[in-house]
Design an enzyme around this catalytic site. Structure first.
Site, PDB file in Angstrom:
ATOM      1  N   ARG A  49       0.798  -1.227   0.000  1.00 16.57           N
ATOM      2  CA  ARG A  49       0.000   0.000   0.000  1.00 16.57           C
ATOM      3  C   ARG A  49       0.835   1.283   0.000  1.00 16.57           C
ATOM      4  O   ARG A  49       0.309   2.364  -0.170  1.00 16.57           O
ATOM      5  CB  ARG A  49      -0.965  -0.016   1.193  1.00 16.57           C
ATOM      6  N   GLY A  61       9.587  -3.427  12.152  1.00 12.49           N
ATOM      7  CA  GLY A  61      10.296  -2.387  11.404  1.00 12.49           C
ATOM      8  C   GLY A  61       9.410  -1.274  10.897  1.00 12.49           C
ATOM      9  O   GLY A  61       9.887  -0.199  10.552  1.00 12.49           O
ATOM     10  N   ASN A  70       1.245   1.645   7.131  1.00 12.46           N
ATOM     11  CA  ASN A  70       0.963   0.762   6.003  1.00 12.46           C
ATOM     12  C   ASN A  70       0.853   1.524   4.693  1.00 12.46           C
ATOM     13  O   ASN A  70       0.998   0.954   3.627  1.00 12.46           O
ATOM     14  CB  ASN A  70      -0.323  -0.025   6.250  1.00 12.46           C
ATOM     15  N   ALA A 125      30.971  44.805  -0.851  1.00 13.53           N
ATOM     16  CA  ALA A 125      29.861  44.171  -1.558  1.00 13.53           C
ATOM     17  C   ALA A 125      30.322  43.630  -2.906  1.00 13.53           C
ATOM     18  O   ALA A 125      31.160  44.226  -3.581  1.00 13.53           O
ATOM     19  CB  ALA A 125      28.750  45.178  -1.766  1.00 13.53           C
TER      20      ALA A 125
HETATM   21  C1  UD1 Z   1      -0.055  -8.503  13.233  1.00 13.55           C
HETATM   22  C2  UD1 Z   1      -0.565  -9.386  14.345  1.00 13.55           C
HETATM   23  C3  UD1 Z   1      -1.849  -8.791  14.942  1.00 13.55           C
HETATM   24  C4  UD1 Z   1      -1.571  -7.387  15.419  1.00 13.55           C
HETATM   25  C5  UD1 Z   1      -0.983  -6.547  14.301  1.00 13.55           C
HETATM   26  C6  UD1 Z   1      -0.549  -5.214  14.816  1.00 13.55           C
HETATM   27  C7  UD1 Z   1       0.050 -11.658  13.704  1.00 13.55           C
HETATM   28  C8  UD1 Z   1      -0.430 -12.933  13.127  1.00 13.55           C
HETATM   29  N1  UD1 Z   1      -0.848 -10.691  13.797  1.00 13.55           N
HETATM   30  O1  UD1 Z   1      -1.046  -8.522  12.218  1.00 13.55           O
HETATM   31  O2  UD1 Z   1      -2.327  -9.576  16.012  1.00 13.55           O
HETATM   32  O3  UD1 Z   1      -2.749  -6.798  15.913  1.00 13.55           O
HETATM   33  O4  UD1 Z   1       0.179  -7.194  13.734  1.00 13.55           O
HETATM   34  O5  UD1 Z   1      -0.175  -4.398  13.731  1.00 13.55           O
HETATM   35  O6  UD1 Z   1       1.192 -11.541  14.099  1.00 13.55           O
HETATM   36  N2  UD1 Z   1       6.222  -9.748   8.652  1.00 13.55           N
HETATM   37  C9  UD1 Z   1       7.353 -10.410   8.250  1.00 13.55           C
HETATM   38  N3  UD1 Z   1       7.251 -11.618   7.658  1.00 13.55           N
HETATM   39  C10 UD1 Z   1       6.040 -12.217   7.457  1.00 13.55           C
HETATM   40  C11 UD1 Z   1       4.891 -11.531   7.861  1.00 13.55           C
HETATM   41  C12 UD1 Z   1       5.004 -10.305   8.464  1.00 13.55           C
HETATM   42  O7  UD1 Z   1       8.461  -9.904   8.415  1.00 13.55           O
HETATM   43  O8  UD1 Z   1       6.032 -13.320   6.926  1.00 13.55           O
HETATM   44  C13 UD1 Z   1       6.344  -8.441   9.277  1.00 13.55           C
HETATM   45  C14 UD1 Z   1       5.707  -7.356   8.423  1.00 13.55           C
HETATM   46  O9  UD1 Z   1       6.682  -6.760   7.593  1.00 13.55           O
HETATM   47  C15 UD1 Z   1       5.199  -6.365   9.452  1.00 13.55           C
HETATM   48  C16 UD1 Z   1       4.896  -7.239  10.655  1.00 13.55           C
HETATM   49  O10 UD1 Z   1       5.606  -8.440  10.472  1.00 13.55           O
HETATM   50  O11 UD1 Z   1       6.181  -5.450   9.820  1.00 13.55           O
HETATM   51  C17 UD1 Z   1       3.434  -7.494  10.867  1.00 13.55           C
HETATM   52  O12 UD1 Z   1       2.943  -8.179   9.755  1.00 13.55           O
HETATM   53  P1  UD1 Z   1       1.514  -7.896   9.193  1.00 13.55           P
HETATM   54  O13 UD1 Z   1       1.265  -8.815   8.071  1.00 13.55           O
HETATM   55  O14 UD1 Z   1       1.320  -6.468   8.979  1.00 13.55           O
HETATM   56  O15 UD1 Z   1       0.625  -8.388  10.424  1.00 13.55           O
HETATM   57  P2  UD1 Z   1      -0.831  -7.952  10.725  1.00 13.55           P
HETATM   58  O16 UD1 Z   1      -1.734  -8.693   9.835  1.00 13.55           O
HETATM   59  O17 UD1 Z   1      -0.927  -6.490  10.767  1.00 13.55           O
HETATM   60 CA    CA Z   2       0.183  -4.687  10.072  1.00 12.99          CA
END
Ligand code: UD1
Ligand code: CA
Length: 455
Positions: free
Chosen positions: A15, A100, A224, A377
């Site tokens: 996004r 991050g 995001n 100047a």
């Molecule tokens: C996650 C949490 C959720 C919480 C939310 C807060 C889980 C399953 N869910 O959901 O409970 O309320 O964060 O924002 O943990 N990332 C990786 N590798 C992956 C997947 C994610 O490095 O395979 C990193 C993403 O870059 C990001 C973070 O983990 O920085 C969170 O991942 P994201 O997919 O945004 O999790 P949410 O669905 O938001």
């Molecule tokens: Ca997230």
């Protein structure tokens, strides 16, 4: 109890609609991930592991440091899978998970969280929100203790009504973590290995999950898209502005002031609107900065005055000196005390000793100007011959007339004077007058051209 930190930073950030990996998008001029790393460092962990994936090479290249272990997650199969990639490198008693793209988390909040984390107890950072849409929900038992986290997409309508959300930030006992990660499954609404499932496993194994809340909800806000990024930026700027005001700075409008770096301030500093401070800026007592100034990697000493619309980079402005309006100080500009640099003056690699005056429309590059010297100047140092740069050395109490070209390398000794309009190409001895311009001719009875009449 020893601590290691794992920062998850592998996600794509679709996004953002950007070629730049999400975690490299800056807040206050610094990549989001760098904010998280810097805050992680304040907790003095044994090691920091950063899980990278999308744009891994760019991220590694930009943030490489001795205390960081980059772990590549080839496929983003979920937050649990991401932590599992770092698990083989972990050895401390406790592991803190950070994100991050959640850059504004602060030390005091994490310190409070860590107080609750031990080999027998997990510590989870939760946040209660009016609208927790998108967040995993904290499921508590009848005793009020945390029992599990259910992701939004897997939650029942009753569970979705819970307003306590999972920030994602938690601290777990390392010795148990690997076992739990090994038991994760991806049979859920998103087909991902959820780190959040570790909570129910821990409870099942008889461990307690303690919770803490951030001092401000923005601390746990992720970015995001660019709208959220802008919200984080404004919040962060407000935070810095408040800190500086608490330290004795008057900001004429804290909403029109930006810091992109590290600022140290003295007392009774006054900053007018639309000032941007970048890099490392040190500002001593009683400094005044006028509107629309950009000041980067510079030192402003006691009582210095920077007037409107000036641009300073790599400058050191001495006590009681004044600069601008519309001055440009480039790297290596050093003004000692009580120096006056006026409008449309550009300096680069120039040392101006006490009491030097450069009032108007001047360029001094690669120059050394003695105390109390006055530069007329329109004076230009011709410091570049097309191949090399040369120095102009001007002694004390020199008077450079207006509109001089000082062709470097050249020495103008103490007490010397140069006539207006001179091109100075050779040494001017002490107290001498040098005039290097065509002698004036006078043509009496000069007839001006007359307009030709059209018939
Ligand atoms: C996650 C949490 C959720 C919480 C939310 C807060 C889980 C399953 N869910 O959901 O409970 O309320 O964060 O924002 O943990 N990332 C990786 N590798 C992956 C997947 C994610 O490095 O395979 C990193 C993403 O870059 C990001 C973070 O983990 O920085 C969170 O991942 P994201 O997919 O945004 O999790 P949410 O669905 O938001
Ligand atoms: Ca997230």
């Amino acid at each position: 109890m020893s601590l290691e930190i794992v920062i998850l930073a592998a996600g794509q950030g679709t996004r953002m609609r950007s070629a730049l990996p999400k975690v490299l998008h800056p807040v206050a001029g610094k990549p989001m991930l760098a904010h998280v790393i810097d805050t992680a460092r304040t907790l003095a962990p044994q090691r920091i592991h950063v899980v990278i994936g999308h744009g891994a090479e760019k991220v590694r290249e930009q943030l490489q440091a001795d205390d960081l272990n980059f772990v590549v997650q080839e496929q983003q199969l979920g937050t649990g899978h991401a932590v599992a990639q770092a698990a083989p490198f972990l050895s401390a008693d406790r592991v803190l998970i950070l994100y991050g793209d959640v850059p504004l988390i602060e030390h005091p909040t994490l310190a409070r969280l860590l107080e609750q984390a031990s080999a027998e107890q997990l510590a989870l950072l939760t946040v209660t929100l009016d609208d927790p849409t998108g967040y995993g929900r904290i499921i508590r038992g009848a005793d009020g203790e945390v029992a599990a986290i259910v992701e939004q997409k897997d939650a029942s309508p009753e569970q979705r009504a819970i307003r306590e959300g999972n920030t994602g930030i938690l601290c777990v006992p390392r010795a148990r973590l690997e076992g739990w990660l090994g038991r994760l499954s991806n049979s859920n609404a998103q087909g991902e290995y959820y780190l959040t499932d570790v909570i129910a496993m821990a409870v099942g194994d008889g461990l307690r999950v303690a919770t803490a809340q951030p001092a401000a909800a923005m601390e746990v806000q992720g970015a995001n898209d660019r709208i959220q990024l802008a919200e984080l930026e404004r919040f962060y700027q407000q935070r810095i502005a408040r800190r500086l005001m608490a330290q004795g700075v008057t900001l004429l409008d804290p909403a029109r002031f930006d810091v992109r770096g590290e600022v140290n301030v003295g007392r009774d500093v006054l900053i007018d609107v639309n000032v941007i401070l970048e890099g490392r800026v040190d500002i001593e007592d009683n400094v005044q900065i006028g509107p629309n100034c950009v000041i980067k990697n510079s030192t402003l000493r006691r009582g210095a005055i920077i007037k409107a619309n000036s641009h300073l980079e790599g400058a050191d402005v001495g006590a009681g000196s004044d600069v601008g309006p519309f001055a440009r100080l480039r790297p290596g500009s050093v003004l000692r005390d009580q120096v006056h640099v006026g409008n449309f003056v550009e300096l680069k690699n120039a040392l101006l000793h006490d009491g030097v005056k450069v009032g108007h429309l001047t360029y001094l590059g690669d120059s050394d100007v003695g105390a109390r010297t006055n530069i007329g100047a329109g004076t230009i140092t011709c410091n570049y011959d097309g191949a090399n740069k040369w120095r102009t050395v001007i002694g004390e109490d020199v008077f450079i007339g207006s509109n001089n070209s000082l062709v470097a390398p050249v020495d103008i000794r103490a007490g010397a004077t140069t006539g207006a309009g001179s091109t100075i190409t050779a040494e001017v001895p002490e107290k001498a007058l040098a005039v290097g311009r065509a002698k004036q001719r006078v043509i009496e009875g000069w007839k001006r051209p007359e307009k030709i009449k059209k018939s």
